[in-house]
Design a protein around this motif. Structure first.
Motif, PDB file in Angstrom:
ATOM      1  N   VAL A  43      -3.361   5.253   1.729  1.00  0.00           N
ATOM      2  CA  VAL A  43      -1.906   5.438   1.668  1.00  0.00           C
ATOM      3  C   VAL A  43      -1.373   5.755   3.058  1.00  0.00           C
ATOM      4  CG1 VAL A  43      -0.012   6.679   0.560  1.00  0.00           C
ATOM      5  CG2 VAL A  43      -2.185   6.394  -0.652  1.00  0.00           C
ATOM      6  N   PRO A  44      -0.303   5.093   3.506  1.00  0.00           N
ATOM      7  CA  PRO A  44       0.282   5.412   4.814  1.00  0.00           C
ATOM      8  C   PRO A  44       0.718   6.877   4.874  1.00  0.00           C
ATOM      9  CG  PRO A  44       1.195   3.369   3.944  1.00  0.00           C
ATOM     10  CD  PRO A  44       0.406   3.994   2.827  1.00  0.00           C
ATOM     11  N   ALA A  45       0.535   7.486   6.054  1.00  0.00           N
ATOM     12  CA  ALA A  45       0.759   8.931   6.161  1.00  0.00           C
ATOM     13  C   ALA A  45       1.674   9.298   7.323  1.00  0.00           C
ATOM     14  CB  ALA A  45      -0.574   9.655   6.330  1.00  0.00           C
ATOM     15  N   ILE A  46       2.374  10.411   7.139  1.00  0.00           N
ATOM     16  CA  ILE A  46       2.992  11.146   8.238  1.00  0.00           C
ATOM     17  C   ILE A  46       2.118  12.371   8.461  1.00  0.00           C
ATOM     18  CG2 ILE A  46       4.991  12.511   8.981  1.00  0.00           C
ATOM     19  CD1 ILE A  46       6.768  10.630   7.395  1.00  0.00           C
ATOM     20  N   HIS A  47       1.660  12.562   9.682  1.00  0.00           N
ATOM     21  CA  HIS A  47       0.701  13.613  10.017  1.00  0.00           C
ATOM     22  C   HIS A  47       1.414  14.646  10.890  1.00  0.00           C
ATOM     23  CE1 HIS A  47      -3.755  14.383  11.380  1.00  0.00           C
ATOM     24  NE2 HIS A  47      -3.309  15.301  10.538  1.00  0.00           N
ATOM     25  N   VAL A  48       1.431  15.912  10.463  1.00  0.00           N
ATOM     26  CA  VAL A  48       2.263  16.935  11.104  1.00  0.00           C
ATOM     27  C   VAL A  48       1.409  18.055  11.678  1.00  0.00           C
ATOM     28  CG1 VAL A  48       4.184  18.542  10.795  1.00  0.00           C
ATOM     29  CG2 VAL A  48       4.088  16.452   9.417  1.00  0.00           C
ATOM     30  N   THR A  49       1.598  18.317  12.980  1.00  0.00           N
ATOM     31  CA  THR A  49       0.976  19.477  13.607  1.00  0.00           C
ATOM     32  C   THR A  49       2.029  20.250  14.396  1.00  0.00           C
ATOM     33  OG1 THR A  49      -0.935  20.239  14.886  1.00  0.00           O
ATOM     34  CG2 THR A  49       0.239  18.332  15.746  1.00  0.00           C
ATOM     35  N   TRP A 108      -7.132  12.376  -4.533  1.00  0.00           N
ATOM     36  CA  TRP A 108      -6.059  12.532  -5.529  1.00  0.00           C
ATOM     37  C   TRP A 108      -4.889  11.603  -5.218  1.00  0.00           C
ATOM     38  CZ3 TRP A 108      -1.417  15.893  -4.974  1.00  0.00           C
ATOM     39  CH2 TRP A 108      -0.718  16.067  -6.187  1.00  0.00           C
ATOM     40  N   ALA A 109      -4.471  11.570  -3.950  1.00  0.00           N
ATOM     41  CA  ALA A 109      -3.344  10.730  -3.564  1.00  0.00           C
ATOM     42  C   ALA A 109      -3.667   9.253  -3.747  1.00  0.00           C
ATOM     43  CB  ALA A 109      -2.963  11.011  -2.110  1.00  0.00           C
ATOM     44  N   ALA A 110      -4.905   8.875  -3.429  1.00  0.00           N
ATOM     45  CA  ALA A 110      -5.294   7.471  -3.550  1.00  0.00           C
ATOM     46  C   ALA A 110      -5.386   7.030  -4.999  1.00  0.00           C
ATOM     47  CB  ALA A 110      -6.632   7.245  -2.846  1.00  0.00           C
ATOM     48  N   LEU A 153      11.540  11.199   1.766  1.00  0.00           N
ATOM     49  CA  LEU A 153      10.835  10.045   1.218  1.00  0.00           C
ATOM     50  C   LEU A 153      11.014   9.939  -0.293  1.00  0.00           C
ATOM     51  CD1 LEU A 153       7.543  10.395   3.286  1.00  0.00           C
ATOM     52  CD2 LEU A 153       9.219   8.556   3.514  1.00  0.00           C
ATOM     53  N   THR A 154      11.018  11.083  -0.960  1.00  0.00           N
ATOM     54  CA  THR A 154      11.250  11.090  -2.410  1.00  0.00           C
ATOM     55  C   THR A 154      12.641  10.583  -2.737  1.00  0.00           C
ATOM     56  OG1 THR A 154       9.698  12.929  -2.718  1.00  0.00           O
ATOM     57  CG2 THR A 154      11.305  12.543  -4.471  1.00  0.00           C
ATOM     58  N   ALA A 155      13.625  11.004  -1.937  1.00  0.00           N
ATOM     59  CA  ALA A 155      15.007  10.539  -2.154  1.00  0.00           C
ATOM     60  C   ALA A 155      15.133   9.039  -1.941  1.00  0.00           C
ATOM     61  CB  ALA A 155      15.958  11.281  -1.217  1.00  0.00           C
ATOM     62  N   ALA A 156      14.211   8.476  -1.153  1.00  0.00           N
ATOM     63  CA  ALA A 156      14.205   7.031  -0.924  1.00  0.00           C
ATOM     64  C   ALA A 156      13.429   6.276  -2.009  1.00  0.00           C
ATOM     65  CB  ALA A 156      13.608   6.728   0.446  1.00  0.00           C
ATOM     66  N   ASP A 157      13.177   6.968  -3.141  1.00  0.00           N
ATOM     67  CA  ASP A 157      12.515   6.375  -4.310  1.00  0.00           C
ATOM     68  C   ASP A 157      11.039   6.049  -4.074  1.00  0.00           C
ATOM     69  OD1 ASP A 157      14.700   6.554  -6.020  1.00  0.00           O
ATOM     70  OD2 ASP A 157      15.499   4.623  -5.366  1.00  0.00           O
ATOM     71  N   LEU A 158      10.399   6.812  -3.212  1.00  0.00           N
ATOM     72  CA  LEU A 158       8.966   6.672  -3.028  1.00  0.00           C
ATOM     73  C   LEU A 158       8.247   7.802  -3.762  1.00  0.00           C
ATOM     74  CD1 LEU A 158       8.718   5.848   0.794  1.00  0.00           C
ATOM     75  CD2 LEU A 158       8.731   4.252  -1.122  1.00  0.00           C
ATOM     76  N   SER A 159       7.056   7.497  -4.262  1.00  0.00           N
ATOM     77  CA  SER A 159       6.204   8.522  -4.851  1.00  0.00           C
ATOM     78  C   SER A 159       5.425   9.171  -3.708  1.00  0.00           C
ATOM     79  CB  SER A 159       5.241   7.887  -5.855  1.00  0.00           C
ATOM     80  OG  SER A 159       4.307   8.827  -6.319  1.00  0.00           O
ATOM     81  N   VAL A 160       5.579  10.504  -3.547  1.00  0.00           N
ATOM     82  CA  VAL A 160       5.077  11.174  -2.355  1.00  0.00           C
ATOM     83  C   VAL A 160       4.153  12.334  -2.717  1.00  0.00           C
ATOM     84  CG1 VAL A 160       5.709  12.300  -0.188  1.00  0.00           C
ATOM     85  CG2 VAL A 160       7.268  10.619  -1.216  1.00  0.00           C
ATOM     86  N   ALA A 161       2.968  12.335  -2.130  1.00  0.00           N
ATOM     87  CA  ALA A 161       2.058  13.472  -2.238  1.00  0.00           C
ATOM     88  C   ALA A 161       2.057  14.205  -0.902  1.00  0.00           C
ATOM     89  CB  ALA A 161       0.650  13.014  -2.602  1.00  0.00           C
ATOM     90  N   ALA A 203       3.332   7.199  -0.486  1.00  0.00           N
ATOM     91  CA  ALA A 203       3.324   7.823   0.831  1.00  0.00           C
ATOM     92  C   ALA A 203       2.675   9.197   0.738  1.00  0.00           C
ATOM     93  CB  ALA A 203       4.750   7.961   1.369  1.00  0.00           C
ATOM     94  N   ILE A 204       2.073   9.634   1.841  1.00  0.00           N
ATOM     95  CA  ILE A 204       1.571  11.003   1.908  1.00  0.00           C
ATOM     96  C   ILE A 204       2.086  11.659   3.187  1.00  0.00           C
ATOM     97  CG2 ILE A 204      -0.480  10.633   0.501  1.00  0.00           C
ATOM     98  CD1 ILE A 204      -2.159  10.475   3.024  1.00  0.00           C
ATOM     99  N   VAL A 205       2.328  12.951   3.085  1.00  0.00           N
ATOM    100  CA  VAL A 205       2.691  13.770   4.246  1.00  0.00           C
ATOM    101  C   VAL A 205       1.632  14.859   4.343  1.00  0.00           C
ATOM    102  CG1 VAL A 205       4.438  15.212   5.347  1.00  0.00           C
ATOM    103  CG2 VAL A 205       5.139  13.278   3.900  1.00  0.00           C
ATOM    104  N   VAL A 206       0.969  14.937   5.494  1.00  0.00           N
ATOM    105  CA  VAL A 206      -0.211  15.788   5.639  1.00  0.00           C
ATOM    106  C   VAL A 206      -0.011  16.754   6.798  1.00  0.00           C
ATOM    107  CG1 VAL A 206      -2.688  15.826   6.106  1.00  0.00           C
ATOM    108  CG2 VAL A 206      -1.713  14.005   4.682  1.00  0.00           C
ATOM    109  N   GLU A 207      -0.135  18.047   6.510  1.00  0.00           N
ATOM    110  CA  GLU A 207      -0.035  19.080   7.531  1.00  0.00           C
ATOM    111  C   GLU A 207      -1.429  19.425   8.056  1.00  0.00           C
ATOM    112  OE1 GLU A 207       1.028  23.859   7.893  1.00  0.00           O
ATOM    113  OE2 GLU A 207       1.750  22.715   6.158  1.00  0.00           O
TER     114      GLU A 207
END
Length: 434
Positions: free
Chosen positions: A42-48, A133-135, A64-72, A141-145
């Motif tokens: 799944v494409p990710a945004i990676h945050v540090t 789980w996300a896969a 991303l959720t507001a843009a109608d994407l399922s986001v973990a 989409a996933i957002v990962v800290e």
């Protein structure tokens, strides 16, 4: 094992991991390999960054959720339940699903441990669980800290083309380095080949480090106040009123239900990251406004009102001097008070003296306490620092008792603020939100 057994195992693993932190990604790479690389599904945004990672991640997820994407979304640490770290559309994974996921991953983890002769760490196991789980959910989409630093963090097996560095300050110096440029280089290690890195950092020295790391990866750097901009960032009832210029377009009249000017910066950074992640045409004004207004970030200048207590109660996980400075500045900006009653406990690897110096900027009374974490600084050390600033200071050993003591002794014009650590806020929440 089931959920309760999984949590007990992870707790034991977490205690063990503190004694043997080894900065490498060999274990998580081996675990992801045997799981057939869910981290790349799944494409990710990676945050540090040092402060603001969780807020920025949650804001990006809401957009991303507001843009109608399922986001973990994967964040850390948690406040009350480990399930908070794995969320889908803002909701924590269920106890049942967490237990099943743990049972599924553990045989693979044990195989890797046997092959490498090393034990999988707490964070590595949770990270692999999240990726799988996300896969398998699946999500769009996933957002990962990042957990710690960046380059050697378990999350850095992600092939993400969108990286975020909120800003860089001194924290975790024993693991990341003793100066900001060294720490910045560790955090910039998440930049991937031909990727974008979006940063809210303003220091020319730190930006030079980020630019150097991006150049090595042939990546692009997008910088606050140059490539995107927070045009308006004003106090509003219950949060912030903002206008933001991204690299694609400008959004005006946005409401963010979070306190603190720094949250406006986090919002602009998150929006730019999302702009680089999905086509700008999807992010019209209505989508961005909806995403911003739906953001929830517990424990970040979180305001609690109680019928039993007539004063505001604030929960904030500020755990280093920069974070405490932002907290105190935000209290001055957003709340009217004569005195702040701080309920504070701090971990032993933090600059507690610098944090108390920030608290001393406002009229205050300190109730120093100690969360149950074995990493906590002693109450005597906290009291000694408070006395150096001539602050009114009391000692209450247990966090829940300290909160109750603070609420029992408030006067008109007081504001109660529980802070100093995620652990302190996590132990206070059940008292205040039963």
């Amino acid at each position: 094992m089931g959920y309760e057994e999984a949590v007990a195992y992870l707790d034991d693993l977490g205690i063990d991991a503190m004694k043997r932190l080894k900065p490498n990604t060999a274990r998580i790479e081996a675990l992801c390999d045997i799981l057939n690389h869910p981290e790349g599904e799944v494409p990710a945004i990676h945050v540090t960054g040092t402060n603001g990672k969780t807020s920025t991640a949650r804001i990006a997820s809401s957009l991303l959720t507001a843009a109608d994407l399922s986001v973990a979304t994967y964040t850390s640490p948690h406040l009350v339940s480990v399930r908070e770290r794995l969320t889908l559309a803002g909701e924590p994974i269920s106890e049942h699903a967490f237990g099943e996921l743990f049972d599924h991953v553990m045989p693979y983890a044990r195989h890797v441990e046997g092959r490498l002769g090393e034990r999988i760490t707490y964070f590595e196991l949770l990270t692999a669980m999240f990726f799988l789980w996300a896969a398998e959910t699946p999500v769009d989409a996933i957002v990962v800290e990042v957990g710690l630093g960046g380059r050697w963090d378990a999350t850095n097996v992600l092939p993400s083309s969108t990286a975020v560095i909120t800003q860089v300050a001194l924290d975790h110096t024993a693991n990341l380095g003793s100066d900001r440029p060294t720490i910045a280089r560790e955090k910039a290690g998440i930049i991937k080949p031909d990727g974008d890195v979006i940063t809210a950092e303003r220091s020319p020295e730190i930006l030079a480090v980020i630019a150097d790391e991006a150049a090595r990866a042939e990546g692009r750097v997008l910088v606050l106040d140059r490539d995107f901009e927070l045009l308006e960032n004003q106090v509003a009832f219950g949060g912030r009123y903002m206008s933001i210029r991204t690299s694609a377009t400008t959004y005006e009249g946005l409401f963010l239900p979070l306190h603190g000017a720094h949250q406006g910066v986090n919002a602009a950074t998150a929006l730019e990251a999302v702009t680089r992640y999905i086509p700008a045409r999807i992010l019209d004004q209505a989508v961005v406004a909806a995403g911003m207004s739906a953001v929830e970030v517990p424990g970040r200048l979180e305001t609690i009102r109680s019928d039993e207590v007539a004063v505001p109660i604030i929960l904030d996980v500020a755990h280093n001097p920069d974070g405490m400075s932002a907290l105190v500045t935000s209290l001055l900006e957003a709340f009217a008070f004569d005195r702040v009653v701080f309920v504070v406990g701090i971990l032993g690897d933090k600059d507690h003296h610098g944090m108390i110096a920030e608290m001393a900027r406002v009229p205050c009374r300190l109730i120093v306490t100690q969360p149950r974490s074995g990493r906590s600084i002693s109450i005597d050390d906290l009291r000694s620092s408070a006395e150096q600033f001539d602050l009114d200071c009391e000692v209450v050993d247990d966090v829940s008792d300290a909160v109750k003591h603070a609420l029992a002794g408030v006067a008109e014009g007081d504001l109660v603020c529980v802070t100093g650590s995620h652990y302190v806020v996590g132990e206070a929440r059940p008292v205040l939100l039963p």
